[in-house]
Scaffold this motif. Structure first.
Motif, mmCIF file in Angstrom:
data_model
loop_
_atom_site.group_PDB
_atom_site.id
_atom_site.type_symbol
_atom_site.label_atom_id
_atom_site.label_comp_id
_atom_site.label_asym_id
_atom_site.label_seq_id
_atom_site.Cartn_x
_atom_site.Cartn_y
_atom_site.Cartn_z
ATOM 1 N N LEU A 72 -2.692 18.099 -5.246
ATOM 2 C CA LEU A 72 -2.107 16.782 -5.457
ATOM 3 C C LEU A 72 -2.156 16.388 -6.934
ATOM 4 C CD1 LEU A 72 -3.572 14.865 -2.384
ATOM 5 C CD2 LEU A 72 -1.190 15.558 -2.726
ATOM 6 N N ASN A 73 -1.132 15.675 -7.379
ATOM 7 C CA ASN A 73 -1.039 15.225 -8.763
ATOM 8 C C ASN A 73 -2.056 14.114 -9.019
ATOM 9 O OD1 ASN A 73 -0.280 13.921 -11.183
ATOM 10 N ND2 ASN A 73 1.861 14.455 -10.895
ATOM 11 N N PRO A 74 -2.958 14.294 -9.980
ATOM 12 C CA PRO A 74 -3.962 13.254 -10.250
ATOM 13 C C PRO A 74 -3.359 11.904 -10.609
ATOM 14 C CG PRO A 74 -4.574 15.309 -11.332
ATOM 15 C CD PRO A 74 -3.175 15.499 -10.809
ATOM 16 N N ASP A 75 -2.212 11.895 -11.282
ATOM 17 C CA ASP A 75 -1.568 10.631 -11.626
ATOM 18 C C ASP A 75 -1.122 9.886 -10.369
ATOM 19 O OD1 ASP A 75 -1.922 11.046 -14.331
ATOM 20 O OD2 ASP A 75 0.078 11.919 -14.626
ATOM 21 N N ASP A 76 -0.668 10.631 -9.365
ATOM 22 C CA ASP A 76 -0.280 10.003 -8.101
ATOM 23 C C ASP A 76 -1.488 9.396 -7.402
ATOM 24 O OD1 ASP A 76 2.339 10.778 -8.529
ATOM 25 O OD2 ASP A 76 2.199 12.570 -7.259
ATOM 26 N N ILE A 77 -2.627 10.084 -7.494
ATOM 27 C CA ILE A 77 -3.843 9.558 -6.873
ATOM 28 C C ILE A 77 -4.309 8.295 -7.592
ATOM 29 C CG2 ILE A 77 -6.248 10.038 -6.298
ATOM 30 C CD1 ILE A 77 -4.062 11.600 -4.678
ATOM 31 N N ASP A 78 -4.228 8.292 -8.911
ATOM 32 C CA ASP A 78 -4.617 7.088 -9.664
ATOM 33 C C ASP A 78 -3.708 5.911 -9.299
ATOM 34 O OD1 ASP A 78 -6.664 8.438 -10.865
ATOM 35 O OD2 ASP A 78 -5.664 8.692 -12.798
ATOM 36 N N ARG A 79 -2.417 6.177 -9.122
ATOM 37 C CA ARG A 79 -1.501 5.105 -8.735
ATOM 38 C C ARG A 79 -1.834 4.583 -7.341
ATOM 39 N NH1 ARG A 79 3.480 4.385 -6.152
ATOM 40 N NH2 ARG A 79 4.718 2.666 -7.050
ATOM 41 N N LEU A 80 -2.182 5.489 -6.433
ATOM 42 C CA LEU A 80 -2.605 5.065 -5.098
ATOM 43 C C LEU A 80 -3.805 4.132 -5.180
ATOM 44 C CD1 LEU A 80 -3.017 7.175 -1.875
ATOM 45 C CD2 LEU A 80 -4.995 5.973 -2.801
ATOM 46 N N ILE A 81 -4.780 4.476 -6.006
ATOM 47 C CA ILE A 81 -5.965 3.635 -6.148
ATOM 48 C C ILE A 81 -5.602 2.295 -6.787
ATOM 49 C CG2 ILE A 81 -8.188 3.438 -7.339
ATOM 50 C CD1 ILE A 81 -8.468 6.509 -6.914
ATOM 51 N N ASP A 82 -4.683 2.303 -7.746
ATOM 52 C CA ASP A 82 -4.231 1.050 -8.350
ATOM 53 C C ASP A 82 -3.643 0.115 -7.293
ATOM 54 O OD1 ASP A 82 -4.974 1.730 -10.926
ATOM 55 O OD2 ASP A 82 -2.998 2.489 -11.493
ATOM 56 N N ILE A 83 -2.798 0.667 -6.421
ATOM 57 C CA ILE A 83 -2.097 -0.156 -5.432
ATOM 58 C C ILE A 83 -3.002 -0.530 -4.266
ATOM 59 C CG2 ILE A 83 -0.211 -0.156 -3.747
ATOM 60 C CD1 ILE A 83 1.360 1.624 -5.727
ATOM 61 N N ASN A 84 -3.761 0.430 -3.760
ATOM 62 C CA ASN A 84 -4.527 0.214 -2.528
ATOM 63 C C ASN A 84 -5.885 -0.430 -2.741
ATOM 64 O OD1 ASN A 84 -2.372 1.593 -1.449
ATOM 65 N ND2 ASN A 84 -3.573 3.165 -0.435
ATOM 66 N N VAL A 85 -6.437 -0.331 -3.945
ATOM 67 C CA VAL A 85 -7.788 -0.856 -4.198
ATOM 68 C C VAL A 85 -7.781 -1.937 -5.282
ATOM 69 C CG1 VAL A 85 -10.164 -0.297 -4.822
ATOM 70 C CG2 VAL A 85 -8.792 1.355 -3.539
ATOM 71 N N ARG A 86 -7.276 -1.603 -6.450
ATOM 72 C CA ARG A 86 -7.336 -2.571 -7.543
ATOM 73 C C ARG A 86 -6.469 -3.797 -7.260
ATOM 74 N NH1 ARG A 86 -7.518 2.393 -10.809
ATOM 75 N NH2 ARG A 86 -9.594 2.534 -11.729
ATOM 76 N N GLY A 90 0.826 -1.198 0.000
ATOM 77 C CA GLY A 90 0.000 0.000 0.000
ATOM 78 C C GLY A 90 0.860 1.248 0.000
ATOM 79 N N VAL A 91 0.267 2.358 -0.398
ATOM 80 C CA VAL A 91 0.947 3.648 -0.365
ATOM 81 C C VAL A 91 0.019 4.668 0.277
ATOM 82 C CG1 VAL A 91 2.383 3.198 -2.386
ATOM 83 C CG2 VAL A 91 0.137 4.264 -2.682
ATOM 84 N N ALA A 92 0.617 5.727 0.818
ATOM 85 C CA ALA A 92 -0.142 6.812 1.437
ATOM 86 C C ALA A 92 0.274 8.128 0.793
ATOM 87 C CB ALA A 92 0.102 6.857 2.936
ATOM 88 N N ILE A 93 -0.703 8.918 0.451
ATOM 89 C CA ILE A 93 -0.471 10.253 -0.088
ATOM 90 C C ILE A 93 -1.410 11.204 0.635
ATOM 91 C CG2 ILE A 93 -0.635 11.747 -2.119
ATOM 92 C CD1 ILE A 93 -0.141 9.292 -3.854
ATOM 93 N N SER A 94 -0.889 12.321 1.073
ATOM 94 C CA SER A 94 -1.748 13.319 1.708
ATOM 95 C C SER A 94 -1.308 14.708 1.269
ATOM 96 C CB SER A 94 -1.699 13.205 3.236
ATOM 97 O OG SER A 94 -0.395 13.446 3.717
#
Length: 237
Positions: free
Chosen positions: A94-108, A84-88
């Motif tokens: 916040l960079n939308p690409d970083d948020i998409d990567r967070l969702i890829d790792i933490n959810v998908r 998992g990763v954490a971004i705050s």
């Protein structure tokens, strides 16, 4: 725990912190452990050498690598998804690409790893997803994306518990609060603020989280499924 002797266990994200502790506990209990890593090859090699577990490089942000790693591991008795990763920060910055990567790792990744494991997992197996207390509450601004991801895994856990229950496979989410790791050290600048909201005013240790995972994976956890097991020292009670 002799109950894990010879069991096939996979830990997604097992090179550091909570994941490494889970690898060590399963290996010391006699399980045959495979764990994934991505950005910490030296730490992964150290854990593998110490425990005899097998380290496999797989980027949890890439679905094909996640699915292939689980499929190649063969029929599992237990899957623990810890990566998992954490971004705050300011949601407007916040960079939308970083948020998409967070969702890829933490959810998908937890979804696809769990589904792939379920294809061949032996009856009465175990799936554990490491979530966060932030799936239940967001005590400060800037954690929206992280909280979103950790709330989402609660739904994955409840849904897959229904999907796999007829085979005796349990699916649960373990939700730590502050844990003493490199990412969130107990001596860090935010520790005092975190402790102020806790009934037990300290960080958890990685072994405490690993022991909860071990309990849920033991025969004693056979009727615990679809739950969120929070280990947070009483944050927000």
């Amino acid at each position: 725990m002799d109950d894990f002797a010879g069991k096939a266990v996979m830990v997604m994200g097992g090179s550091r912190g909570i994941g490494a502790a889970i690898v060590r506990h399963f290996a010391s209990a006699g399980a045959n452990v495979i764990f994934t890593y991505s950005g910490s090859p030296d730490a992964a090699a150290e854990v593998a050498n110490e425990t005899g577990a097998t380290a496999v490089k797989a980027d949890s942000a890439k679905r094909d690598e996640v699915v292939a790693a689980v499929a190649d591991a063969g029929p599992l008795d237990m899957l623990v998804v810890n990566a998992g990763v954490a971004i705050s920060g300011d949601v407007l910055e916040l960079n939308p690409d970083d948020i998409d990567r967070l969702i890829d790792i933490n959810v998908r990744a937890p979804y696809h790893a769990s589904v792939e494991a379920g294809r061949t997992m032996r009856d009465n197996g175990r799936i554990i997803i490491i979530g966060s207390v932030n799936g239940d509450r967001v005590p400060w601004p800037g954690a929206t994306a992280y909280a979103l991801s950790k709330s989402a895994v609660q739904g994955i856990g409840r849904g897959l518990a229904r999907d796999f229950g007829h085979r005796g496979i349990t699916v649960n989410v373990v939700q730590p609060g502050p844990v003493d790791t490199d990412m969130n050290p107990e001596t860090g600048p935010f520790a005092k603020m975190m402790h102020s909201a806790m009934a037990i005013k300290r960080h958890a240790q990685v072994d405490e989280v690993a022991q909860l995972v071990m309990f849920l994976c033991s025969p004693a956890g056979a009727m615990i499924t679809g739950t969120t097991q929070t280990i947070d020292g009483g944050v927000g009670i």
